[in-house]
Design an enzyme around this catalytic site. Structure first.
Site, short mmCIF file in Angstrom:
data_model
loop_
_atom_site.label_atom_id
_atom_site.label_comp_id
_atom_site.label_asym_id
_atom_site.label_seq_id
_atom_site.Cartn_x
_atom_site.Cartn_y
_atom_site.Cartn_z
N SER A 104 102.49 -24.67 -20.27
CA SER A 104 102.16 -26.08 -20.38
C SER A 104 100.90 -26.26 -21.24
O SER A 104 100.92 -25.89 -22.41
CB SER A 104 102.02 -26.68 -18.98
OG SER A 104 101.99 -28.09 -19.01
N ASP A 153 113.18 -31.35 -19.33
CA ASP A 153 111.74 -31.41 -19.10
C ASP A 153 111.20 -32.76 -19.57
O ASP A 153 111.23 -33.05 -20.77
CB ASP A 153 111.05 -30.26 -19.85
CG ASP A 153 109.59 -30.08 -19.47
OD1 ASP A 153 108.96 -31.06 -19.04
OD2 ASP A 153 109.09 -28.95 -19.60
N HIS A 184 110.08 -29.30 -15.86
CA HIS A 184 108.81 -28.65 -16.21
C HIS A 184 108.41 -27.64 -15.13
O HIS A 184 107.28 -27.63 -14.64
CB HIS A 184 107.73 -29.72 -16.38
CG HIS A 184 106.56 -29.29 -17.22
ND1 HIS A 184 106.67 -29.05 -18.57
CD2 HIS A 184 105.26 -29.06 -16.89
CE1 HIS A 184 105.48 -28.70 -19.04
NE2 HIS A 184 104.61 -28.69 -18.04
#
Length: 200
Positions: A104, A153, A184
């Protein structure tokens, strides 16, 4: 060490072995991937810094002004700072190659270092989001990159992930791309793809 500007965890591996730099996501810290990295590469030096930016108490590596909207000046600052930090630690530890793994926000700063700097020999980008057109970088030719992502996502949309993959392919990178059907979150097939990547 010559640069202590990040809170971090460090395991010094065997001289000449790679250094593996692991970079957490928003709200994570230096513990998020440290033990995982130790298991992945037992002989390597493992470096896990904590992001130096706080977003409502959540650690990040650079600032943003909204979801998916980056403070580009702060991204440039963070890219320079983290690059110098990793270089110094790698030299101090006598490390060989420099590998990176980020999730991320950690994947985003790692991706930008790959794009901007001649530093990492290989990198794993887990659920990255690069919402801008990267500049060409011929130094990426032949370097190994793995991108893992979720097809649904909401934070890192599939088309933006594919555009980043296409960018790396266009630079001559040895690119692998691993999808899962979720969002995610990190799934078992991603972990297996990361293991294969570092065993190669």
């Amino acid at each position: 060490m010559s640069d202590n500007s990040y809170i971090h965890r460090l395991h010094t591996g065997s001289a000449g072995k790679p250094i593996l730099v692991v970079l957490h996501g928003t709200g994570g810290d230096e513990n998020q991937f440290f033990d995982f990295a130790r298991r992945l590469m037992p002989d390597a030096t493992v470096l896990s810094p904590r992001g130096d930016v706080s977003e409502h108490g959540a650690a990040r590596f650079f600032r943003r002004t909204g979801e998916g909207v980056y403070d580009m000046a702060d991204l440039a600052r963070a890219t320079d700072k983290l690059t110098n930090f990793v270089k110094d630690i790698a030299v101090d530890c006598g490390a060989g190659q420099i590998f990176g793994l980020g999730f991320s926000n950690g994947a985003n700063i790692l991706a930008n270092i790959l794009i901007e700097k001649d530093l990492f020999d290989a990198g794993v980008l887990m659920h990255p989001l690069i919402p801008f057109r990267p500049k060409p970088n011929p130094a990426l030719s032949g370097r190994r990159v793995l991108i893992t992502a979720g097809e649904r996502d909401p934070i890192s949309p599939k088309d933006v992930t594919q555009a980043l993959a296409d960018y790396f392919t266009g630079q001559g990178t040895d690119l692998s791309l691993e999808w899962h059907p979720g969002g995610h979150d990190i799934r078992p097939n991603e972990i297996e793809a990361v293991r294969r990547f570092f065993e190669a």
